[in-house]
Design an enzyme around this catalytic site. Structure first.
Site, PDB file in Angstrom:
ATOM      1  N   SER A 135       0.860  -1.185   0.000  1.00 47.03           N
ATOM      2  CA  SER A 135       0.000   0.000   0.000  1.00 47.03           C
ATOM      3  C   SER A 135       0.895   1.233   0.000  1.00 47.03           C
ATOM      4  O   SER A 135       2.067   1.160   0.404  1.00 47.03           O
ATOM      5  CB  SER A 135      -0.868   0.032   1.264  1.00 47.03           C
ATOM      6  N   TYR A 149      -2.275  -1.908  10.295  1.00 48.49           N
ATOM      7  CA  TYR A 149      -2.338  -2.019   8.832  1.00 48.49           C
ATOM      8  C   TYR A 149      -1.080  -1.423   8.192  1.00 48.49           C
ATOM      9  O   TYR A 149      -0.445  -2.043   7.346  1.00 48.49           O
ATOM     10  CB  TYR A 149      -3.587  -1.300   8.324  1.00 48.49           C
TER      11      TYR A 149
END
Ligand code: NAD
Length: 249
Positions: A135, A149
């Site tokens: 990401s 995350y």
């Protein structure tokens, strides 16, 4: 035919990026999405089977790789795409150990296990391409806290770099695909008001969220032989979010 005669395994193909990638790869290859997506791939002229697997479980990962080889005779492309963003993931003070552990089980161990069982299959096929979904938050911190995350995606990025170095000379390429904020369920269930969406959009030079399909096109490039000299990259597809600390409005 950019993926002609290639066999791809895509994890998390039930929705979002994985689903769009399965449909995009469909015209060219074999894939491993869920039942509904597999039916759509087959209807589009592809050749797909659905395999149910929890990527955080070793036995499931071993079985999904075996299913691909049993059905199609080989594996050329492994897209470790499955991942979660937990609703209770927050800052260091607030995030529970349970949320931290679950996030790492799926996002980090899931990629490790995919590679653990997938790399021998790619070797048997004479090489291949691994794409691990990281990401943009692996590169810059998120403006709204989601510590587990963000840390998990940092691990995916660094794991991908090392894998690329270790396996480069056996014809296995490994790249980390780093999407920016997307208009998918994973993100929109948090950015569920116009105010929250605008708060995030301020940071994106393009002024919009990406579409899962725009990540699927990047995965297609990384999967195909067109990217034959690309390995160990942090492949950003992010609307420019990591290029600027703020956006002119
Ligand atoms: P999504 O929620 O639509 O898709 C994720 C898929 O992973 C789902 O099909 C889900 O069922 C599957 N999954 C979850 N846990 C699993 C498990 N234990 N085993 C197997 N499958 C599991 O989200 P998406 O946006 O398509 O996300 C795909 C990847 O992209 C994820 O790794 C995510 O972290 C990453 N990503 C998303 C964004 C975004 O803004 N949406 C941005 C950057 C990175």
């Amino acid at each position: 035919m950019r993926l002609q005669n290639k066999v791809a395994l895509i994890t998390g193909a039930g929705g979002g990026i994985g689903r769009e990638t399965a449909l995009l790869f469909a015209a060219d290859t074999n894939a491993g999405p869920n039942e509904e997506v597999a039916a759509a791939v087959n209807a589009a002229g592809g050749n797909a089977i659905a395999v149910t697997a929890d990527v955080s479980k070793a036995a499931d990962c071993e079985a999904m790789i075996k299913a691909a080889e049993d059905k199609f005779g080989k594996l050329n492309i492994l897209f470790n795409n499955a991942g979660i963003s937990h609703a209770d993931d927050d800052d260091a003070i607030t995030t529970s150990e349970e949320v931290w552990d679950l996030t790492f089980q799926i996002n980090v161990k899931g990629v490790f296990l995919g590679c653990k069982y997938g790399i021998p299959a790619l070797r048997r096929a004479g090489g291949g391409s691994i794409i691990n979904t990281a990401s943009f938050v692996a590169i810059v911190g998120a403006a709204t806290p989601q510590l587990a995350y963000t840390a998990s995606k940092g691990a995916v990025l660094s794991m991908s770099r090392e894998l690329s170095a270790i396996h480069a000379r056996e014809g296995i390429r490994v790249n980390a695909l780093c999407p920016g904020p997307l208009y998918t369920e994973l993100l929109m269930k948090y950015l569920n008001t116009e105010e929250k969406r605008q708060r995030r959009l301020v940071h994106i030079p393009m002024g919009r969220f990406g579409q899962a399909k725009e990540i699927a096109y990047a995965a297609l490039y990384l999967a195909s032989d067109e990217s034959s000299f690309v390995t160990g990259s942090e492949f950003l597809v992010d609307g420019g979010i990591t290029a600027a600390y703020t956006t002119p409005l």
